[in-house]
Design an enzyme around this catalytic site. Sequence first.
Site, PDB file in Angstrom:
ATOM      1  NE  ARG A 124      28.440 -11.874 -11.765  1.00  0.00           N
ATOM      2  CZ  ARG A 124      29.106 -12.938 -11.323  1.00  0.00           C
ATOM      3  NH1 ARG A 124      30.332 -13.173 -11.763  1.00  0.00           N
ATOM      4  NH2 ARG A 124      28.567 -13.770 -10.446  1.00  0.00           N
ATOM      5  CB  ILE A 150      27.199 -12.002  -6.670  1.00  0.00           C
ATOM      6  CG1 ILE A 150      26.655 -11.435  -7.983  1.00  0.00           C
ATOM      7  CG2 ILE A 150      28.591 -12.560  -6.860  1.00  0.00           C
ATOM      8  CD1 ILE A 150      27.524 -10.305  -8.564  1.00  0.00           C
ATOM      9  CB  SER A 151      22.953 -15.378  -8.826  1.00  0.00           C
ATOM     10  OG  SER A 151      22.134 -15.484  -7.687  1.00  0.00           O
ATOM     11  CD  GLN A 152      25.604 -20.380 -12.630  1.00  0.00           C
ATOM     12  OE1 GLN A 152      25.259 -21.274 -11.872  1.00  0.00           O
ATOM     13  NE2 GLN A 152      26.246 -20.601 -13.755  1.00  0.00           N
TER      14      GLN A 152
END
Length: 302
Positions: A124, A150-152
């Site tokens: 990530r 950016i999504s968790q």
Amino acid sequence: MTPAPAPRREGAEARAAAARRPAAPLPPVTAANSNTRVTTGRPPVARGTPARPLRPDEARATNSNTRVAPARLIVPAPIQVRTPAREANHGLNSERMRAALVARLRAQGIADERVLEAVHAIPRHRFVDEALASRAYEDAALPIGHGQTISQPWIVARMIAAARNGRELGKVLEVGTGCGYQAAVLAGVAREVYSIERIKALHELARNQLRPFRLPHVRLVFGDGMLGVPSAAPFDAIVVAAAGLKIPDALLAQLAVGGRLVAPEGGARQRLVMIERTGAQSWVRTELEAVRFVPLQSGVLL
């Protein structure tokens, strides 16, 4: 004639004479053994101890099973961990970091092992700004510029697992490419991934971020996500990474029968919803947990 003995001096005169004689020296005083306390008539002074009582924050644990609660917050200095030479420059790319992330996701209820494997495979930190790389494996959304995030990791895994539902996925659509991270994870569970982004700069960013991974089955599209990609429909699954007040009809129409769409919905208050297409003109809606996403918008931004 024997002289008579001197008369004995008594009373005050005798006591005065005794006082004038020097006193015999006292023997040294020593401890008889290690358990004997020697006193000298003065209050004992313990060398090395503070003259005032200890404040609560100065207290110390008396043994390893005692926890001392300080009266005020004491922040310890950070521990510097020396990285072994053989792991130089691999701190963020290590197997351990990704394995720890997957372990947390599993503990938080993500049970789809195929999805967890896909999360484990993607570093990530390669999808966030270098200044935020140290936070890449936190379970948190991070900014990627242009008002987007950016999504968790948990929400990425949750949405993909809900859309997959244990099935083998053929063709899937992601609405809102962002930095490309979720598309990379989707590539681990589907044969074809289409991802559409309305902001040109992010579309180019995702292209650059994904290029080193060599994922030929991921196709990036620049366009209005609310319109979907009708030329590639129908899709076995659709995942929307932005919240609209309602699910766009165009996306529902591009969902294959038996397929699932997972998206956030709402304004100030949002919920994750899952819509399954059960027939040519029938869909079943299920509401999941509360979430917070950036808003879904129409049009493109050059």
